[in-house]
Design a protein around this motif. Structure first.
Motif, short mmCIF file in Angstrom:
data_model
loop_
_atom_site.label_atom_id
_atom_site.label_comp_id
_atom_site.label_asym_id
_atom_site.label_seq_id
_atom_site.Cartn_x
_atom_site.Cartn_y
_atom_site.Cartn_z
N ILE A 97 1.48 2.75 1.86
CA ILE A 97 2.12 3.09 3.13
C ILE A 97 1.15 2.91 4.30
O ILE A 97 1.52 2.36 5.35
CB ILE A 97 2.66 4.54 3.11
CG1 ILE A 97 3.71 4.70 2.01
CG2 ILE A 97 3.23 4.91 4.47
CD1 ILE A 97 4.93 3.84 2.20
N ALA A 98 -0.09 3.36 4.15
CA ALA A 98 -1.09 3.20 5.21
C ALA A 98 -1.34 1.71 5.48
O ALA A 98 -1.50 1.29 6.63
CB ALA A 98 -2.38 3.90 4.83
N LEU A 99 -1.38 0.92 4.41
CA LEU A 99 -1.54 -0.53 4.58
C LEU A 99 -0.33 -1.11 5.30
O LEU A 99 -0.47 -2.03 6.12
CB LEU A 99 -1.74 -1.19 3.22
CG LEU A 99 -2.06 -2.69 3.23
CD1 LEU A 99 -3.38 -2.94 3.95
CD2 LEU A 99 -2.13 -3.21 1.80
N CYS B 209 1.24 -3.08 12.68
CA CYS B 209 0.51 -3.21 13.94
C CYS B 209 -0.06 -4.61 14.17
O CYS B 209 -0.45 -4.94 15.30
CB CYS B 209 -0.63 -2.19 13.99
SG CYS B 209 -0.06 -0.48 14.12
N LEU B 210 -0.09 -5.45 13.14
CA LEU B 210 -0.63 -6.80 13.28
C LEU B 210 0.46 -7.84 13.51
O LEU B 210 0.15 -9.02 13.72
CB LEU B 210 -1.42 -7.18 12.01
CG LEU B 210 -2.61 -6.29 11.65
CD1 LEU B 210 -3.31 -6.82 10.41
CD2 LEU B 210 -3.59 -6.19 12.79
N LEU C 252 -5.58 0.17 12.73
CA LEU C 252 -6.80 0.33 11.94
C LEU C 252 -7.27 1.78 11.94
O LEU C 252 -7.68 2.32 10.90
CB LEU C 252 -7.90 -0.58 12.49
CG LEU C 252 -9.17 -0.72 11.64
CD1 LEU C 252 -8.85 -1.26 10.26
CD2 LEU C 252 -10.18 -1.62 12.35
N LEU C 253 -7.19 2.44 13.09
CA LEU C 253 -7.56 3.85 13.18
C LEU C 253 -6.62 4.71 12.33
O LEU C 253 -7.07 5.64 11.62
CB LEU C 253 -7.51 4.32 14.63
CG LEU C 253 -8.60 3.76 15.56
CD1 LEU C 253 -8.32 4.17 17.00
CD2 LEU C 253 -9.98 4.24 15.13
N THR C 254 -5.33 4.40 12.38
CA THR C 254 -4.36 5.15 11.59
C THR C 254 -4.63 5.01 10.10
O THR C 254 -4.63 5.99 9.35
CB THR C 254 -2.93 4.67 11.90
OG1 THR C 254 -2.66 4.83 13.29
CG2 THR C 254 -1.90 5.47 11.11
N LYS C 255 -4.85 3.77 9.67
CA LYS C 255 -5.11 3.53 8.25
C LYS C 255 -6.40 4.21 7.81
O LYS C 255 -6.48 4.80 6.72
CB LYS C 255 -5.20 2.03 7.97
CG LYS C 255 -5.49 1.68 6.51
CD LYS C 255 -5.55 0.18 6.32
CE LYS C 255 -5.84 -0.15 4.86
NZ LYS C 255 -7.16 0.30 4.42
N ILE D 291 4.44 8.09 17.63
CA ILE D 291 3.18 8.20 18.37
C ILE D 291 2.65 6.81 18.74
O ILE D 291 2.22 6.58 19.88
CB ILE D 291 2.14 8.98 17.55
CG1 ILE D 291 2.55 10.45 17.43
CG2 ILE D 291 0.76 8.88 18.19
CD1 ILE D 291 1.72 11.25 16.46
N LEU D 292 2.68 5.87 17.79
CA LEU D 292 2.22 4.50 18.06
C LEU D 292 3.02 3.88 19.19
O LEU D 292 2.45 3.30 20.13
CB LEU D 292 2.34 3.65 16.80
CG LEU D 292 1.32 3.87 15.69
CD1 LEU D 292 1.68 3.05 14.45
CD2 LEU D 292 -0.08 3.49 16.16
N LEU D 293 4.35 3.97 19.09
CA LEU D 293 5.20 3.39 20.13
C LEU D 293 4.94 4.06 21.47
O LEU D 293 4.84 3.37 22.51
CB LEU D 293 6.67 3.53 19.73
CG LEU D 293 7.69 2.95 20.71
CD1 LEU D 293 7.47 1.46 20.90
CD2 LEU D 293 9.11 3.23 20.22
N GLY D 294 4.83 5.38 21.48
CA GLY D 294 4.59 6.10 22.73
C GLY D 294 3.28 5.70 23.39
O GLY D 294 3.21 5.49 24.61
#
Length: 327
Positions: free
Chosen positions: A100-102, A108-109, A86-89, A239-242
């Motif tokens: 792409i953002a969606l 992530c869901l 949600l923060l990324t989007k 970054i998300l995975l890390g």
């Protein structure tokens, strides 16, 4: 050289890329499109029917009692990841191509994977029984939680209808439960034909990818997607995975889990399922959007395999020096 061999894409990833390229060059149009859609619906139902038949009830019971571990995996999968998505989007939507953002939020869901979570947990010497239970429960819950969370976060865009959730139940959950109920009669037959079931699993995903990227090509997605978008998307995935890997590792140690349990938490909590994500996307979103939606998932899928392959080797050295507790 051993490290470089881990970075080589697996055959399925190569097949995904080849399918996306083929669909872009030669998409299904005209009368072929609705026929392909019917075939996809049937293949998805068969995929989850076989998954239900493969799922061992004994493995679930053995792992289910470890509720603290499952709570950690659930929190990473359905709380930490959605917050990051949600923060990324919210903050990067204006910098990325439409959809792409969606797609990052959708990624992530999603629930955790089953096969790779268990495989990496086993390679690393972790708690395999708990990983089986946790990853399986994540997939079953994800069939309902993913569309519900997506609808909640997409309120400004109309949300996800109850009709779409009903389709997911009929196409995914019902075949899954039917397969599991029939496991006493067909379970051994399915287990002996893993090559066939693997072809069904991967074939269904490839069909959806072909259909989705064909529609994306027709709608002009690739003309709107700049090289910068791909670079940013890869960086975001890393970054998300890390962040999730570091958070699950630190949380496992903070709450006093053993190394074997930590392994299961890290690998189950950091994965996102391509096998569940592609079929659910084909039901939730219009055909013209699916290509953009699943593109982040396809990239994240490969990145998580590469990173976790290296991480599993590192964990294996640690767990090999520790005694395995009696079951």
């Amino acid at each position: 050289m051993a490290f470089l061999s881990l970075l080589r894409p697996d055959r399925f990833t190569i097949a995904l890329v080849a399918t996306a390229v083929a669909a872009t060059i030669l998409p299904a149009t005209g009368a072929a499109a609705p026929i392909l859609k019917v075939v996809i619906v049937g293949s998805i139902a068969l995929l989850f029917f076989l998954q239900g038949a493969r799922l061992s009830r004994q493995a679930i019971i053995q792992g289910a009692i470890h509720w603290r571990l499952h709570l950690m995996v659930f929190a990473a999968t359905f709380i930490l990841f959605p917050v990051l998505g949600l923060l990324t989007k919210t903050y990067l939507q204006s910098y990325l191509a439409p959809g792409i953002a969606l797609g990052i939020l959708y990624l992530c869901l999603l629930p955790s994977t089953i096969q790779s979570s268990i495989t990496f947990t086993s390679i690393a010497g972790g708690n395999v029984a708990a990983a089986v239970c946790s990853a399986s429960a994540s997939n079953v819950l994800g069939v309902l939680l993913t569309p519900l969370l997506m609808g909640m976060f997409m309120q400004t865009q109309g949300g996800v209808s109850f009709g779409a959730i009903g389709e997911i139940v009929l196409q995914i959950l019902v075949p899954f439960l039917l397969g599991h109920l029939l496991r006493p009669w067909i379970g051994s037959w399915v287990e002996k034909r893993r090559t066939l079931t693997s072809l069904v699993d991967r074939g269904a995903i490839l069909l959806v990818v072909y259909y989705a990227f064909g529609e994306a090509a027709v709608e002009g997605l690739w003309h709107r997607l700049a090289p910068r978008d791909m670079i940013v998307l890869v960086l975001i995935s890393c970054i998300l995975l890390g962040l999730v890997l570091v958070t699950t590792t630190l949380a496992s140690r903070l709450f006093g889990f053993s190394t074997r349990d930590e392994v299961a938490i890290v690998f189950c909590g950091s994965k996102k399922s391509l096998g569940s994500g592609v079929p659910i996307a084909s039901i939730l979103f219009p055909a013209s959007m699916i290509g953009a939606i699943i593109l982040p998932l396809m990239l994240f899928h490969q990145i998580q395999l590469l990173v976790c392959a290296v991480l599993a080797r590192a964990y294996a050295k640690r767990t090999a020096q520790e005694p395995v507790p009696a079951e």
